[in-house]
Design a protein around this motif. Structure first.
Motif, PDB file in Angstrom:
ATOM      1  N   ILE A   4       0.870  -0.970  -0.065  1.00  0.00           N
ATOM      2  CA  ILE A   4      -0.069  -0.080  -0.008  1.00  0.00           C
ATOM      3  C   ILE A   4       0.874   1.146  -0.076  1.00  0.00           C
ATOM      4  O   ILE A   4       1.637   1.504   0.876  1.00  0.00           O
ATOM      5  CB  ILE A   4      -1.002  -0.186   1.174  1.00  0.00           C
ATOM      6  CG1 ILE A   4      -1.828  -1.305   1.116  1.00  0.00           C
ATOM      7  CG2 ILE A   4      -1.793   1.420   1.280  1.00  0.00           C
ATOM      8  CD1 ILE A   4      -2.574  -1.375   2.473  1.00  0.00           C
ATOM      9  N   PRO A   5       0.817   2.230  -0.972  1.00  0.00           N
ATOM     10  CA  PRO A   5       1.826   3.088  -0.955  1.00  0.00           C
ATOM     11  C   PRO A   5       1.448   4.365  -0.114  1.00  0.00           C
ATOM     12  O   PRO A   5       0.344   4.567   0.248  1.00  0.00           O
ATOM     13  CB  PRO A   5       1.662   3.764  -2.495  1.00  0.00           C
ATOM     14  CG  PRO A   5       0.160   3.377  -2.840  1.00  0.00           C
ATOM     15  CD  PRO A   5      -0.163   2.189  -2.296  1.00  0.00           C
ATOM     16  N   LYS A   6       2.251   5.199   0.082  1.00  0.00           N
ATOM     17  CA  LYS A   6       2.050   6.343   0.864  1.00  0.00           C
ATOM     18  C   LYS A   6       1.281   7.391  -0.197  1.00  0.00           C
ATOM     19  O   LYS A   6       1.301   7.096  -1.209  1.00  0.00           O
ATOM     20  CB  LYS A   6       3.465   7.012   1.320  1.00  0.00           C
ATOM     21  CG  LYS A   6       4.291   6.187   2.374  1.00  0.00           C
ATOM     22  CD  LYS A   6       4.864   6.865   3.256  1.00  0.00           C
ATOM     23  CE  LYS A   6       5.392   5.704   4.608  1.00  0.00           C
ATOM     24  NZ  LYS A   6       6.548   4.815   4.110  1.00  0.00           N
ATOM     25  N   PRO A   7       0.709   8.476   0.631  1.00  0.00           N
ATOM     26  CA  PRO A   7       0.090   9.345  -0.168  1.00  0.00           C
ATOM     27  C   PRO A   7       0.954   9.847  -1.268  1.00  0.00           C
ATOM     28  O   PRO A   7       1.950  10.272  -1.119  1.00  0.00           O
ATOM     29  CB  PRO A   7      -0.421  10.523   0.852  1.00  0.00           C
ATOM     30  CG  PRO A   7      -0.291   9.716   2.211  1.00  0.00           C
ATOM     31  CD  PRO A   7       0.755   8.864   2.175  1.00  0.00           C
ATOM     32  N   TYR A   8       0.495   9.979  -2.441  1.00  0.00           N
ATOM     33  CA  TYR A   8       1.092  10.507  -3.564  1.00  0.00           C
ATOM     34  C   TYR A   8       1.501  11.839  -3.331  1.00  0.00           C
ATOM     35  O   TYR A   8       0.859  12.725  -3.014  1.00  0.00           O
ATOM     36  CB  TYR A   8       0.295  10.294  -4.846  1.00  0.00           C
ATOM     37  CG  TYR A   8      -0.083   8.756  -5.150  1.00  0.00           C
ATOM     38  CD1 TYR A   8       0.914   7.954  -5.028  1.00  0.00           C
ATOM     39  CD2 TYR A   8      -1.319   8.481  -5.488  1.00  0.00           C
ATOM     40  CE1 TYR A   8       0.727   6.486  -5.288  1.00  0.00           C
ATOM     41  CE2 TYR A   8      -1.459   7.065  -5.900  1.00  0.00           C
ATOM     42  CZ  TYR A   8      -0.565   6.146  -5.524  1.00  0.00           C
ATOM     43  OH  TYR A   8      -0.676   4.919  -5.913  1.00  0.00           O
ATOM     44  N   SER A   9       2.913  12.031  -3.906  1.00  0.00           N
ATOM     45  CA  SER A   9       3.168  13.457  -3.894  1.00  0.00           C
ATOM     46  C   SER A   9       3.285  14.413  -4.850  1.00  0.00           C
ATOM     47  O   SER A   9       3.587  15.516  -5.134  1.00  0.00           O
ATOM     48  CB  SER A   9       4.884  13.418  -3.212  1.00  0.00           C
ATOM     49  OG  SER A   9       5.574  12.680  -4.256  1.00  0.00           O
TER      50      SER A   9
END
Ligand code: PMV
Length: 360
Positions: free
Chosen positions: A7-12
């Motif tokens: 699960i990715p971190k919030p997209y930057s």
């Protein structure tokens, strides 16, 4: 690694539109995956496959941001023809992977795909197709995280491809890939495929696979149904143990270059896969009379010439004829003179070991 690691971190970063194109090959299992846990294509036993070279899917994924972010939105084209009948499978795939690719509902996607092999060849395009699509999606994620993926790109693509079609997770790299946890294979996982990490004898370099198209019709039994038939199958446990043992054994075979042992293991695996189908309830016979004709011809040829040619099968009637590179000329001659007559319309595909997917 566990599921939540994907699960990715919030997209930057933000991107409005673009496209990516990947080609990804098919693969042929030596130790077969047949039977999974009830959910999410977690295999009951480890498997290992040769990645193929010629048989592949090329997919261009174009994406453009949309207003309504409540639903998935996509169109699929095969050889420039709209294919609405492919949509349910892709919708299911999107639902399964949304947790790991939270951008999916932000875009409308155009999926344009084509196969190097004829669509109605009886060759499953799910491994190559699902892995190519997973890679295109990963290319988008890579932009959204500003190149700062916290996880290995190929590993996550393999993880996603598995959720589309189990064996697809073995198509991203070459030339041998293991999927499913096994004590002897460092780093192996039920969640994704890993490049075979051990020494491989020269005999297995550039191994050849000629696929004889015996029956080009629709599959009689989908692999989803097939895997489910292993639940409560009377021989399931023994089969899973056998596959574990075969994976252990093939490690020694691949190291020593023992072609006779390779033949014994690979042919037994193919016949066991079909034996599982014949002994499930309901039961199926997926081999055709011509499949058996070909097998018998291969055995007779081996007996009379000392060749190291052998066969393996998928969940269908087509035959994969496997042989070392130094026999390419003689075996191809044998195929043309004695086996092509058993192929539908005389069709076959000359392939060999390949090295995985490519960004185009
Ligand atoms: O990936 P699936 O669900 O289509 O299963 C493929 C199963 C076999 O091709 C029969 C065996 C294998 O390991 O590839």
């Amino acid at each position: 690694m566990t599921e939540t690691d994907f699960i990715p971190k919030p997209y930057s970063k933000h991107i409005e539109s673009g496209d990516f194109t990947w080609s990804s090959p098919s693969n042929i299992a030596l130790v077969k995956y047949w039977g999974g846990k009830k959910q999410d294509q977690i295999p009951e036993n480890p498997s290992i496959s040769f990645t193929l070279d010629y048989c592949k899917t090329t997919t261009k994924l174009s994406f453009s941001e949309k207003e309504n972010k409540e639903n998935f939105s996509f169109d699929v084209f095969l050889d420039n023809e709209k294919k609405d009948d492919f949509k349910p499978k892709i919708e299911t795939f999107f639902k399964r992977v949304e947790r790991y690719l939270p951008f999916l509902k932000n875009y409308h996607f155009k999926i344009e795909t084509s196969n190097s092999f004829p669509h109605s060849s009886g060759i499953a395009s799910s491994a190559s197709g699902m892995s190519a699509l997973a890679l295109c999606l990963m290319s988008i994620e890579k932009v959204l995280v500003n190149d700062d993926l916290k996880i290995n790109f190929i590993q996550k693509a393999s993880f996603l491809a598995r959720l589309g079609s189990g064996s697809a997770c073995r198509s991203l790299e070459g030339d041998l890939v293991v999927w499913g946890e096994h004590e002897d294979v460092v780093g192996s996982s039920d969640l994704f495929g890993v490049k075979y990490p051990f020494e491989v004898h020269e005999n297995f370099k550039n191994y050849q696979d000629t696929i004889l198209l015996v029956d080009k019709g629709e599959k009689q039994v989908s692999s989803t149904v097939g895997h489910n038939l292993m639940h409560g199958h009377p021989f399931a446990q023994q089969r899973f143990e056998q596959a574990n043992k075969n994976l252990k054994d093939i490690k020694n075979i691949l190291k020593s270059g023992d072609l006779d042992a390779f033949i014994g293991l690979v042919e037994s695996e193919a016949l066991t896969l079909h034996a599982m189908m014949m002994t499930s309830m309901p039961y199926f016979i997926l081999m055709k009379p011509n499949t058996l004709q070909i097998i018998n011809k291969i055995w007779a040829f081996r007996e009379s010439t000392g060749s190291k040619v052998c066969f393996t099968l998928d969940a269908g009637a087509n035959v994969h004829v496997l042989y070392p590179e130094n026999e390419a000329e003689s075996v191809l001659k044998f195929i043309k003179s004695e086996l092509v007559t058993f192929c539908q319309k005389g069709e076959y595909i000359i392939d060999k070991i390949g090295f995985g997917a490519k960004l185009l």
